[in-house]
Design an enzyme around this catalytic site. Structure first.
Site, PDB file in Angstrom:
ATOM      1  N   HIS A  59      -2.192  -9.139  13.203  1.00 34.68           N
ATOM      2  CA  HIS A  59      -2.685  -8.041  14.081  1.00 34.68           C
ATOM      3  C   HIS A  59      -3.798  -8.170  14.683  1.00 34.68           C
ATOM      4  CE1 HIS A  59      -3.743  -3.750  15.022  1.00 34.68           C
ATOM      5  NE2 HIS A  59      -2.584  -3.272  14.356  1.00 34.68           N
ATOM      6  N   TRP A  66       3.469  -5.296  13.770  1.00 38.71           N
ATOM      7  CA  TRP A  66       4.822  -4.601  13.115  1.00 38.71           C
ATOM      8  C   TRP A  66       5.939  -3.979  13.794  1.00 38.71           C
ATOM      9  CZ3 TRP A  66       4.227   0.130  15.371  1.00 38.71           C
ATOM     10  CH2 TRP A  66       3.118   0.714  15.915  1.00 38.71           C
ATOM     11  N   ASN A  95      -6.105   7.733   4.288  1.00 36.03           N
ATOM     12  CA  ASN A  95      -5.657   6.975   5.500  1.00 36.03           C
ATOM     13  C   ASN A  95      -4.212   7.315   5.825  1.00 36.03           C
ATOM     14  OD1 ASN A  95      -6.594   4.864   7.462  1.00 36.03           O
ATOM     15  ND2 ASN A  95      -4.456   4.116   6.783  1.00 36.03           N
ATOM     16  N   GLU A  96      -4.242   8.026   7.282  1.00 35.99           N
ATOM     17  CA  GLU A  96      -2.882   8.490   7.771  1.00 35.99           C
ATOM     18  C   GLU A  96      -2.022   9.028   6.684  1.00 35.99           C
ATOM     19  OE1 GLU A  96      -1.136   4.963   9.595  1.00 35.99           O
ATOM     20  OE2 GLU A  96      -2.342   5.116  11.509  1.00 35.99           O
ATOM     21  N   LYS A 151      -1.846 -10.099   9.101  1.00 29.22           N
ATOM     22  CA  LYS A 151      -2.442 -11.316   9.589  1.00 29.22           C
ATOM     23  C   LYS A 151      -2.624 -11.758  11.090  1.00 29.22           C
ATOM     24  CE  LYS A 151       0.339 -14.422   7.122  1.00 29.22           C
ATOM     25  NZ  LYS A 151       0.849 -13.348   6.424  1.00 29.22           N
ATOM     26  N   ARG A 160       0.902  -1.280   0.100  1.00 26.93           N
ATOM     27  CA  ARG A 160      -0.167  -0.049  -0.135  1.00 26.93           C
ATOM     28  C   ARG A 160       0.849   1.280  -0.127  1.00 26.93           C
ATOM     29  NH1 ARG A 160      -1.963  -0.525   6.238  1.00 26.93           N
ATOM     30  NH2 ARG A 160      -1.776   1.693   6.694  1.00 26.93           N
ATOM     31  N   GLU A 196      -8.056   4.693  15.528  1.00 29.71           N
ATOM     32  CA  GLU A 196      -7.717   3.281  15.465  1.00 29.71           C
ATOM     33  C   GLU A 196      -7.039   3.223  16.785  1.00 29.71           C
ATOM     34  OE1 GLU A 196      -5.164   2.272  12.057  1.00 29.71           O
ATOM     35  OE2 GLU A 196      -6.342   3.234  10.733  1.00 29.71           O
TER      36      GLU A 196
END
Ligand code: GLA
Length: 718
Positions: free
Chosen positions: A368, A325, A160-161, A366, A122, A317
């Protein structure tokens, strides 16, 4: 800061949703429709009232340039709305489809060291690439037009961010936009050359197209130029946000936000950004390796409230448990998620949201955590999610929405200063603005003194005390603002390496801390940074401190010019010299601390500063007990008390007790130790399958007015 006069308390700014918002990112692209149906039902059971959707949906919404497929999104929103779930609809511009990169390879981001970013992940393209801006405009128009009047739509979530994982780019489009930005800021090349001091190292520019972006150079790049490139980058990203926001506004009157990372994204000047949002929202993740990460959580939440100018904000969030991460992704302890949420809430959040609703089976995230973990709804995490939903519903019913978090103390916070200070070749690598701010904030947190952050040029008059732990760059306007505040009776403290350069990273003549020297009543003649591991000893008899104080990292050669030295160095590079000074200036008092005091010594010095500011630290309750209070316009108070110790704590709430002064409850509330063994915690719970979820009892407000929640936390309602 008290209530912002512009803000109408007790009114939610979200469209059609007058409650503390609860929910998270929802990524339905990863799941079949049957799961959407289950999810909507489960969300309703959990008390979820808002989900953020569409963040990563561009490739599904626009499979080919200009060809849209909204049928699936229509269906999804209908399914959610059937269960009364509102949507926070995102523009998907943080991740363009693969066709975009294929058609516009020139729009790829180029990093400072020349690496061209691929699209196998992304991340946005270059913020200055015209093709990217056009593609963003097209999808934003289409989404806004289609969903503006949908009753489920409560909020718009642009992008987003911004700034992560991409901020500054050195591609050709960025270089062209940078030159235009410079023309706008300086008008002439002489203006640029003056601001950047290009006579140094023969860098004078005679034509606009000679000016490069400050990419990797043979040695240290011109620091003034790099500082401006940070400003340009923040502005370029902000232009992208504003363009999308203004398109949405043509169709919709619902509020528009974009999710920040208040203290952990250095790329953007959020004072400027927050002004462009209808409501501020923030993402925050704990650093697992930091055992007191709840203090930095509080700092981040206080900063978010501050950039929102005291108005309620949304926690867009955070995580129910581990992230994926960090090096070691430590799971949250039972009760920790609740305490984290209530800390954000106490510090002004009117929404508690997560990344994400349902854990991903595949892809980079996956591992998280999520509201529904891989283990399903028969899990400790999901039971905690249900309990939190009930708690928030209860707090909504007690009128918490729209209340504010007042603060008497402010810490100066300026991204431009941080950008400048973080460049190369400063006097010592041991000087960190973040470290100093956290050190001062940490003591205020322990003392249970709620703190705002404030821009150095903002109105300071509402504060009893203003601290400048790290204000390297200071404009003339900021210098005058601080002088006016202190002259008028304000109490101020600056720590070392503050007031050093102007907005161009240029040193002023006459004294190294020139921008603050009148107020502080000192002249800093020379910086005296210490060798790694060296310490200095201070005599602080005049402060009533028995024994000596210890500092490290830094000292200054100080000439007193009106101030009194209240502590002097007894060794190190300036023996006998002033180490800490106090200056009566106009009606106010200004302190200067020229070394990095050890934590307990900083507490001793702050005691004297608090006394000057008529502030009372709370030192009778355990240090690791967090207390923060929200107040509604009609005078109701919501006192959030969180036990971060490993033992039971009794909070006396009878009569007047320090920070709980005015609380007139009859009795005490006992906060259980938060660390509950997982097995013990789970013992006795009904085992249930996904379709037979057992809901916990709603949180009750007891007759004594204490809404007791699990895991070492309580909210006292007044
Ligand atoms: C950020 C992003 C989310 C997700 C989380 C994971 O905050 O906005 O999409 O990647 O991090 O922690």
């Amino acid at each position: 800061m008290r209530f912002d006069s512009q803000f109408e308390p007790n009114a939610t700014p979200l469209k059609g949703l007058n409650a503390i918002t609860y929910g998270g990112d929802y990524n339905p692209e990863q799941w079949p429709r049957e799961v959407w149906l289950q999810d909507a039902t489960l969300m309703r059971q959990a008390g979820v009232n808002l989900v953020s959707i569409g963040i990563w949906s561009w490739a599904k919404l626009e499979p080919r340039p200009g060809e849209f497929d909204f049928a699936w999104l229509d269906d999804l929103i209908a399914i959610l709305w059937e269960q009364g779930i509102h949507v926070d609809l995102a523009t998907p511009t943080a991740a363009p489809p693969a066709w975009f990169y294929k058609n516009h390879p020139d729009a790829r981001v180029i990093t400072r060291d020349g690496t061209v970013m691929t699209n196998a992940s992304r991340g946005m393209p270059s913020p200055s690439a015209p093709a990217y801006r056009e593609a963003c405009a097209r999808i934003t128009h289409a989404l806004a037009q289609r969903y503006a009047s949908h009753p489920a739509l409560a909020l718009w979530h642009v992008h987003n961010e911004y700034g992560a994982p991409v901020s500054d780019s050195y591609d050709d489009h960025s270089v062209a936009a940078w030159r235009e930005w410079l023309k706008e800021r300086y008008t002439t090349l002489d203006g640029v050359n003056d601001a950047w001091g290009t006579s140094f190292w023969g860098q004078t520019y005679y034509e606009w197209d000679e000016i490069p972006a400050p990419a990797q150079s043979a040695t240290v790049t011109n620091p003034s130029m790099r500082l401006d490139y940070q400003r340009f980058t923040s502005d370029a990203l902000l232009q992208c946000f504003i363009a999308e926001r203004d398109i949405i506004r043509q169709y919709s009157d619902a509020p528009i936000t974009t999710n920040f990372m208040a203290s952990s994204c250095p790329a953007m000047d959020l004072w400027a950004w927050a002004q462009e949002c209808d409501i501020v929202s923030n993402d925050h993740y704990l650093t697992a390796s930091d055992p007191r990460n709840y203090v930095t959580l509080a700092l981040d939440a206080d900063l978010t409230r501050s950039i929102a100018r005291g108005k309620p904000w949304l926690l867009m969030e955070h995580s129910t448990s581990a992230v994926n991460w960090q090096d070691r992704n430590v799971a949250k302890l039972p009760g920790e998620m609740l305490r984290n949420s209530l800390s954000h809430l106490g510090r002004g959040a009117d929404g508690i949201m997560y990344f994400q609703w349902r854990a991903a089976r595949f892809g980079a995230e996956k591992f998280h955590s999520s509201m529904i973990p891989h283990a399903g709804t028969s899990s400790r995490v999901y039971r905690d999610v249900l309990a939190l939903g009930r708690t928030l519903e209860s707090l909504t019913s007690h009128g918490m929405v729209g209340s504010a978090t007042p603060a008497d103390v402010a810490i100066l916070w300026d991204w431009e200063s941080f950008w400048a200070q973080d460049l190369e070749w400063r006097p010592s690598v041991d000087v960190s603005h973040r470290e100093r701010i956290v050190a001062f904030y940490n003591q205020l947190w322990k003392d249970k003194i709620t703190t705002d952050f404030v821009h150095p040029e903002a109105d300071l008059s509402g504060y009893k005390l203003v601290l400048a732990p790290a204000s390297y760059l200071m404009t003339d306007a900021a210098s005058a603002n601080i002088a006016q505040y202190v002259r008028g009776g304000g109490r101020f403290l600056a720590s070392y390496f503050s007031g050093i350069v102007n907005e161009n990273d240029t040193v002023r003549i006459g004294g190294l801390a020139k921008a603050l020297e009148d107020v502080l009543g000192v002249k800093v003649e020379e910086f005296l940074p210490l060798r790694e591991g060296d310490a200095v000893t201070l005599n602080a008899d005049l402060l009533g401190v028995t024994g000596t104080l210890t500092g490290d990292v830094w000292a200054d050669d100080i000439v007193l010019d009106g101030a009194k030295d209240v502590a002097t160095y007894t060794d190190g590079p300036a023996p006998g010299g002033a180490a800490i000074t106090r200056h009566e200036f106009g009606q106010g008092i200004a302190w200067y601390v020229s070394t990095r005091l050890h934590a307990s010594d900083l507490a001793a010095v702050l005691d004297a500063v608090y006394a000057d500011a008529h502030l009372t630290p709370e030192r009778t309750l355990p240090t690791e007990l967090e207390i923060v209070t929200r107040e509604s316009a009609d005078g109701r108070r919501y006192i959030v008390v969180l036990n971060h110790t490993d033992h039971e704590v009794t909070v006396p709430v009878t009569g007047n007790h320090g920070v709980l002064t005015g609380v007139s409850l009859d009795g005490a509330t006992v906060l259980q130790p938060p660390v509950v063994g997982r097995t013990a915690h789970n013992r006795g719970e009904t085992t249930h399958r996904d379709d037979t979820v057992v809901l916990p009892e709603p949180v009750a407000v007891t007759s004594s007015g204490v809404a007791v929640t699990a895991g070492g936390s309580a909210i006292i309602l007044q």
